[in-house]
Design an enzyme around this catalytic site. Structure first.
Site, short mmCIF file in Angstrom:
data_model
loop_
_atom_site.label_atom_id
_atom_site.label_comp_id
_atom_site.label_asym_id
_atom_site.label_seq_id
_atom_site.Cartn_x
_atom_site.Cartn_y
_atom_site.Cartn_z
CE1 TYR A 1 -8.76 -0.72 5.24
CE2 TYR A 1 -7.17 -0.91 6.89
CZ TYR A 1 -7.14 -0.29 5.67
OH TYR A 1 -6.38 0.34 5.04
CE LYS B 1 -5.77 3.14 7.60
NZ LYS B 1 -5.81 2.83 6.14
CG ASP C 1 -1.73 1.22 1.34
OD1 ASP C 1 -2.52 1.38 0.29
OD2 ASP C 1 -1.98 1.61 2.52
CD GLU D 1 1.16 -0.99 9.48
OE1 GLU D 1 0.04 -0.95 9.18
OE2 GLU D 1 2.13 -1.42 8.68
CG ASN E 1 1.30 -3.81 11.15
OD1 ASN E 1 1.92 -3.55 12.09
ND2 ASN E 1 1.67 -4.23 9.77
CG ASN F 1 4.43 -4.63 6.92
OD1 ASN F 1 4.31 -4.09 7.87
ND2 ASN F 1 3.35 -4.22 5.83
CD GLU F 2 -0.14 -5.73 7.58
OE1 GLU F 2 -0.30 -5.45 6.23
OE2 GLU F 2 -0.58 -4.97 8.46
CE1 TYR G 1 -4.42 0.53 10.14
CE2 TYR G 1 -3.51 -1.59 9.78
CZ TYR G 1 -3.37 -0.13 9.78
OH TYR G 1 -2.19 0.44 9.27
C1 GCB Z 1 -1.10 -2.40 6.37
C2 GCB Z 1 -0.02 -2.17 5.93
C3 GCB Z 1 0.45 -0.72 5.65
C4 GCB Z 1 -0.95 0.10 4.85
C5 GCB Z 1 -1.82 -0.06 6.12
C6 GCB Z 1 -3.12 0.61 5.62
O1 GCB Z 1 -1.65 -3.08 7.28
O2 GCB Z 1 1.07 -2.61 6.64
O3 GCB Z 1 1.41 -0.61 4.70
O4 GCB Z 1 -0.78 1.32 4.56
O5 GCB Z 1 -2.21 -1.46 6.44
O6 GCB Z 1 -3.41 1.85 5.99
O7 GCB Z 1 -4.28 -0.16 5.24
#
Ligand code: GCB
Length: 610
Positions: A482, A578, A167, A514, A476, A420-421, A478
């Site tokens: 999300y 973000k 992303d 994150e 990470n 990462n992820e 959300y």
């Molecule tokens: C994530 C990723 C990051 C994205 C973020 C998002 O999990 O590691 O690269 O930018 O989410 O904002 O969706």
């Protein structure tokens, strides 16, 4: 000597010439630059563009912004006769993602991996009676073997466009400086330091690699220019009494001087300004100088208007001032190794850095952000692919070797993020892959910094197959964005709380790398809705309440420091929003909330919580 990693410096014996400026440049839509003789005769039909920078955002036509394929660069310089008895290298600080270099018509290098430097010795090809020419071909095409990982699409007119599994915008170009480094034939080529604390101060174990003649001499000076330690020999120890340690946001740097001498003659001199500190993990705490620390800060990007991912020292300076204003003490170099000058700023400002490889997108998805938030993710396994075992793994290991070689002496680098992820759930094939990466890291890093990777939500405490390798768990998450966003925010917090209770049981430090919400600057509403500034504030307040209850949480790094450019799409309004700051580095409401919290949390916050 292959690939000298030492950061180039001017000293009594060394000279560095910066080739930054306008370079000849051309896109190669037809992919025929080689047939057209560019390597030997130079570029035809070129324009001029600045180096260092990404080329994408200079142009007004989308086909250039989105360009995917080969581009060519060319630069010329004159050599000084005094270099004839020296070593002359060209150092590329970063070239996205694959670079082929010709010097005076000869192919001299190929480098795969866009975020670490490489050095080419050009002694034998240098001309002293005419102009010297560097020609570079760069390729930014993503596939499952590149770090970062992705794919490309071919449009009806034959043009390729990038389809990243990540992303952020796939910026290209010579994004960092290119410099000539002129060193004596007998010279220091590498230095490795490791520190231990003693009752009276500290002992630094050093190892100096050199070529040619001479005896190694090491001197250490404090900030009053007093010599505080001294040693002879390529390997040895430096004992310092009453050491002023490098502490979080209170950095003290010693000036280490490495000399090669022959009798009274100085053959070479190199220096490093670096902090003395230790880093370790004990139970569920990360310790700096044997004291627990709490990480406050951000996941970031190297991303700015016009220069894209290009080296931008002015922007980096502004970022540090803003991070200090917020009360932050740390950041992660998401999602690739950053410019060395940024680490040098962190070193002198006392910031804790989680140094991340460009191993991002190892989840076969072009809807990365959305899929990453899917707890029950069912995707094609990334690590089962033969191509990944055969090519991606060696690329990954090489990127790690280059990263540790480049960054091993920085006190500010306190942790390695090796992925990462990644898809760490859908197949057991990730296990041998991860083991090799984690083991190599341990082998390479004499300071034995903690190793980790950033876990997507699908990598839950029960499902992740490789978290046992991590010295620290990085999450990470959300919840509230999300998943379970908006009106479900309270439920989202219950889900977060429940997951953290499971991680608490693992007995390891857990750190948030994150969490955040897309927020459009200037949009506010009562009651809040998603995308408003006040929703971002509420989200952080609620997360922090949960963090404060959990003993294993040792840090909070918000996603993201600033709004940044991504591939366009239905969930991205001119990039990822973000940021706590806009892309032009002005604060949203949440910046004030973070400042309020972080200024009130001591560095050893939760240090005594079990
Ligand atoms: C994530 C990723 C990051 C994205 C973020 C998002 O999990 O590691 O690269 O930018 O989410 O904002 O969706």
């Amino acid at each position: 000597m292959a690939n000298k990693m030492l950061y180039p410096r001017n000293t009594l014996t060394r000279q560095v010439i910066d080739l930054s400026g306008m370079w000849k440049f051309s896109f190669d839509f037809a992919e025929n630059g080689e047939e057209n003789g560019y390597p030997t005769q130079g570029l035809k039909d070129y324009i001029e563009i600045p180096v260092p920078a990404s080329y994408n955002d200079f142009f007004t036509d989308k086909k250039y912004k989105e360009y995917c394929g080969d581009v060519w660069y060319e630069q010329e310089f004159y050599a000084d006769k005094s270099w004839q008895d020296k070593d002359v290298d060209i150092r590329f600080f970063a070239a996205i993602h694959k670079a082929t270099v010709w010097f005076n018509g000869e192919k001299v290098a190929y480098h795969n991996g866009g975020f670490t430097p490489f050095t080419i010795n050009i002694n034998k090809l240098l001309k002293y009676d005419g102009v010297n020419k560097i020609v570079v071909k760069l390729n930014n095409v993503l596939d499952n073997t590149t770090l970062p990982s992705g794919e490309y699409k071919v449009l009806k007119d034959g043009r390729k466009i990038s389809n990243p599994y990540f992303d952020f915008f796939n910026y290209g170009g010579l994004i960092r400086p290119v410099k000539l480094v002129i060193t004596p034939k007998s010279s220091v080529v590498d230095v490795t330091l490791n520190h231990v604390l003693t009752n009276t101060g500290s002992i630094t174990y050093y190892d100096v690699e050199h070529v040619g003649q001479g005896e190694v001499l090491v001197e250490v000076y404090d900030q009053n220019q007093e010599k505080v330690a001294f040693s002879k020999g390529a390997k040895g120890t430096l004992e310092i009494l009453n050491t002023k340690l490098w502490e979080v946001r209170n950095a003290y740097l010693y000036h280490f001087v490495f000399k090669l001498i022959q009798g009274e003659k100085l053959l070479d001199e190199y220096y490093l300004d670096c902090g003395i500190r230790t880093v370790s993990v004990k139970g569920n705490r990360v310790l700096i100088n044997n004291k627990p620390v709490y990480f406050k800060g951000f996941g970031k990007h190297e991303d700015a208007d016009f220069t894209g991912r290009g080296y931008n020292l002015a922007c980096a300076k502004r970022d540090f001032e803003l991070m200090k204003w917020c009360g932050a003490n740390s950041f992660r170099t998401s999602h690739y190794p950053y410019s060395e000058e940024i680490l040098q700023l962190a070193e002198s400002e006392g910031f804790l850095v989680i140094d991340e490889l460009a191993a991002v997108g190892m989840l076969k998805s072009t809807r990365n952000a959305v899929d990453a938030a899917n707890k029950d993710l069912k995707i094609e396994s990334y690590f089962e692919q033969e191509v990944v075992k055969k090519y991606t793994l060696p690329n990954h290991l090489e990127a790690l070797r280059e990263l540790v070689a480049r960054d091993k002496n920085y006190a500010c680098v306190v942790m390695w993020s090796l992925f990462n992820e990644p898809d760490a759930v859908s197949s057991d094939d990730c296990i041998p892959y991860f083991e090799q990466v984690f083991n190599l890291c341990k082998e390479l890093d004499i300071q034995q910094r903690p190793r980790s990777f950033a876990h997507i939500i699908a990598s839950s405490p029960t499902k992740s197959k490789v978290s046992y390798l991590c010295d620290v768990i990085m999450l990470n998450r959300y919840y509230g964005w999300y998943i379970m966003g908006g009106a479900e925010l309270d439920d989202a917090m219950l889900a977060l709380d429940a997951e953290l209770s499971e991680w608490d049981q693992k007995g390891k430090p857990v750190m948030f790398t994150e969490y955040g919400t897309d927020t459009y600057m200037g949009l506010t509403k009562l009651p809040s809705v998603m995308w408003t500034e006040n929703y971002q504030v509420e989200y952080f307040e609620k997360y922090h309440e949960v963090f404060d209850k959990h003993p294993s949480i040792i840090g909070e790094q918000v996603w993201n420091f600033a709004d940044f450019q991504t591939t366009e799409g239905i969930i991205r309004a001119d990039g990822n929003k973000k940021g706590i700051f806009t892309r032009s580095r002005q604060p949203k409401m949440a910046a004030f909330e973070l400042r309020r919290r972080w200024l009130s949390l001591p560095t050893d916050y939760k240090g005594d919580m079990k």
